[in-house]
Design a protein around this motif. Sequence first.
Motif, mmCIF file in Angstrom:
data_model
loop_
_atom_site.group_PDB
_atom_site.id
_atom_site.type_symbol
_atom_site.label_atom_id
_atom_site.label_comp_id
_atom_site.label_asym_id
_atom_site.label_seq_id
_atom_site.Cartn_x
_atom_site.Cartn_y
_atom_site.Cartn_z
ATOM 1 N N THR A 485 0.769 -1.132 0.007
ATOM 2 C CA THR A 485 -0.071 -0.028 -0.062
ATOM 3 C C THR A 485 0.906 1.300 0.001
ATOM 4 O O THR A 485 2.155 1.416 0.206
ATOM 5 N N ALA A 486 0.299 2.313 -0.152
ATOM 6 C CA ALA A 486 0.892 3.764 -0.118
ATOM 7 C C ALA A 486 1.998 3.941 0.991
ATOM 8 O O ALA A 486 1.723 3.469 2.041
ATOM 9 N N TRP A 487 3.102 4.490 0.572
ATOM 10 C CA TRP A 487 4.105 4.973 1.489
ATOM 11 C C TRP A 487 4.962 3.927 2.192
ATOM 12 O O TRP A 487 5.466 3.831 3.222
ATOM 13 N N GLN A 488 4.713 2.479 1.526
ATOM 14 C CA GLN A 488 5.468 1.510 2.101
ATOM 15 C C GLN A 488 6.867 1.100 1.489
ATOM 16 O O GLN A 488 7.411 0.093 1.734
ATOM 17 N N GLU A 489 7.556 2.348 1.095
ATOM 18 C CA GLU A 489 8.647 2.064 0.457
ATOM 19 C C GLU A 489 9.859 1.438 1.421
ATOM 20 O O GLU A 489 10.841 0.451 1.010
ATOM 21 N N PRO A 490 9.845 2.043 2.661
ATOM 22 C CA PRO A 490 10.748 1.194 3.809
ATOM 23 C C PRO A 490 10.643 -0.057 3.720
ATOM 24 O O PRO A 490 11.614 -1.140 4.060
ATOM 25 N N THR A 491 9.510 -0.610 3.844
ATOM 26 C CA THR A 491 9.168 -2.007 4.183
ATOM 27 C C THR A 491 9.723 -3.062 2.777
ATOM 28 O O THR A 491 10.402 -3.885 2.890
ATOM 29 N N LEU A 492 9.121 -2.098 1.694
ATOM 30 C CA LEU A 492 9.716 -3.153 0.469
ATOM 31 C C LEU A 492 11.255 -3.067 0.252
ATOM 32 O O LEU A 492 11.588 -4.006 -0.347
ATOM 33 N N ILE A 493 11.818 -1.962 0.585
ATOM 34 C CA ILE A 493 13.247 -2.008 0.276
ATOM 35 C C ILE A 493 13.859 -2.955 1.383
ATOM 36 O O ILE A 493 14.747 -3.814 1.061
ATOM 37 N N LYS A 494 13.477 -2.909 2.631
ATOM 38 C CA LYS A 494 13.838 -4.005 3.647
ATOM 39 C C LYS A 494 13.894 -5.453 3.020
ATOM 40 O O LYS A 494 14.600 -6.519 3.048
ATOM 41 N N LEU A 495 12.486 -5.848 2.474
ATOM 42 C CA LEU A 495 12.446 -7.077 2.085
ATOM 43 C C LEU A 495 12.927 -7.501 0.702
ATOM 44 O O LEU A 495 13.800 -8.517 0.580
ATOM 45 N N ALA A 496 13.188 -6.513 -0.292
ATOM 46 C CA ALA A 496 13.848 -6.835 -1.353
ATOM 47 C C ALA A 496 15.225 -6.913 -1.247
ATOM 48 O O ALA A 496 15.876 -7.853 -1.803
ATOM 49 N N TYR A 497 15.827 -6.248 -0.456
ATOM 50 C CA TYR A 497 17.236 -6.206 -0.175
ATOM 51 C C TYR A 497 17.521 -7.395 0.521
ATOM 52 O O TYR A 497 18.550 -8.194 0.270
#
Length: 518
Positions: A485-497
């Motif tokens: 959902t919106a503004w979840q870049e920190p979470t997605l970056i953590k998971l992707a990394y």
Amino acid sequence: MCSNSLSPNLNITSPVVGADMQEQTISELQKKMTSGELTSRQLTELFLERIDSVDRRGPKLNSVIETNPDALSIASTLDEERRAGKVRSQLHGIPILIKDNIDTRDRMQTTAGSLALEGHIAPRDAFIVKQLRKAGAIILGKTNLSEWANFRGRRSISGWSSRGGLTHNPYALDRSACGSSSGSGAATAANLCAAAVGTETDGSVICPAQTNGIVGIKPTLGLLSRSGIIPIAHSQDTAGPMARTVADAAILLGAMTGTDEKDPSTKRGSKHIVKDYSKFLDPNGLKGARIGVARNMCGTDARIIKIFEASIEAMKQQGAVIVDPANVLNFNKFGATEVDVLHYEFKADLNKYLAGSNSKLKTMAEIIKFNEENKTRVLQYFGQEHMLAAQEKGSLRDKKYREALAKNLLLTRKNGIDAALKKYKLDAIIVPSGGPAWMIDLANGDSTNWDMESTSPAAVAGYPHITVPAGYIFGLPVGISFFSTAWQEPTLIKLAYAFEQATKVRKPPQFLATAFGD
């Protein structure tokens, strides 16, 4: 298409940027410049010579439409700042390529790849360019793209523009680099820059990133300003970083954020701005994370599913809780209304951009007329059906437009991505990003056999989406997508990394003439 003289086993390595400098991360380059082993000017020279060697003389990747004639002098100035003890950011002295629909107030053109805008010098830097310059990044040049960001004709050829020609995929030169940020994807994969900036309306960061074997981040609408970017549609357009690693993409993303009075969407997102996303680079970031598998969006290609299943298993081994299935409802129920909205906004937004530009052509109608008058150079491969359809639309006050936009947002947000996240208590949703690159076909246009959907729900919702390399089919990259959902870049970056560090899938391209067997 690729030259007949290219051997299937051809492996081009630049004589200038050898193996020791290829695949270098932004952090590694900063360490070399801090130690004095490398200067920004030397690094810029290396990339410029590699662009000449690989992009223009060697395999002729054709991903860079124009280089910055002032890049070396800018690099020298930044070296002087470093020697004086001033380092602006993690991007200080780092050469970055940007897509040729992003304004720069310098000696480079901004044309969206169109001969209709040839010679156009923007009146000012785009806001994200100002942010990059402020951070000390060097705008090394402009990348080629699918003309008008792949929204001119219905039978388009990804990576082709009337001004820039055709961009090739560095993994197999007879394959598409996807679009519309084809040049940014191919150039980054080929080590022609430290990282690049693309733009997306629906899939134009994610597809070229996954197809060229790199990381792409399509951020939440409003995290990055769109002012000074040639538009398609304000309800979906955004710029996004493209890099060889999640860490580099995160660094580039943070440098571009900021509140811009010329783009109201950034004011809504001001409290979500993060200047340094590298603090979310956690190798253990998958531990305990709830990841949903949108099986209904994954398609049926057994080769792609095999890579996807291996990716899921890797996440399980890192401690992720996999919820399978966690389907996203309504993911395929808004195709017609999405296109309708894009046509309405394309006309309104492009006319507004052109009116404030230095272009001699000031309206979409004038662009259409130019294209027809110059059809032997502009329309030789495909037409301008999207422009013609957009020109026929009324204003953004039309009831049809407002109802279509409302429907799209309802189906992709509350009754789509958000519903799945809430129902299954998820941190993110995963799907395959796409399949192997298709053959370039100037006669028939783009053609894929992917029976999946990865980009549209997040693109239409304005939600963040990250693709990371996940595997290869006949040597052609395939990615995995994380969205939320919106503004979840920190979470997605953590998971992707965490996924990237656990798998380390990416292999640099070999510039082969055609794909080879696994």
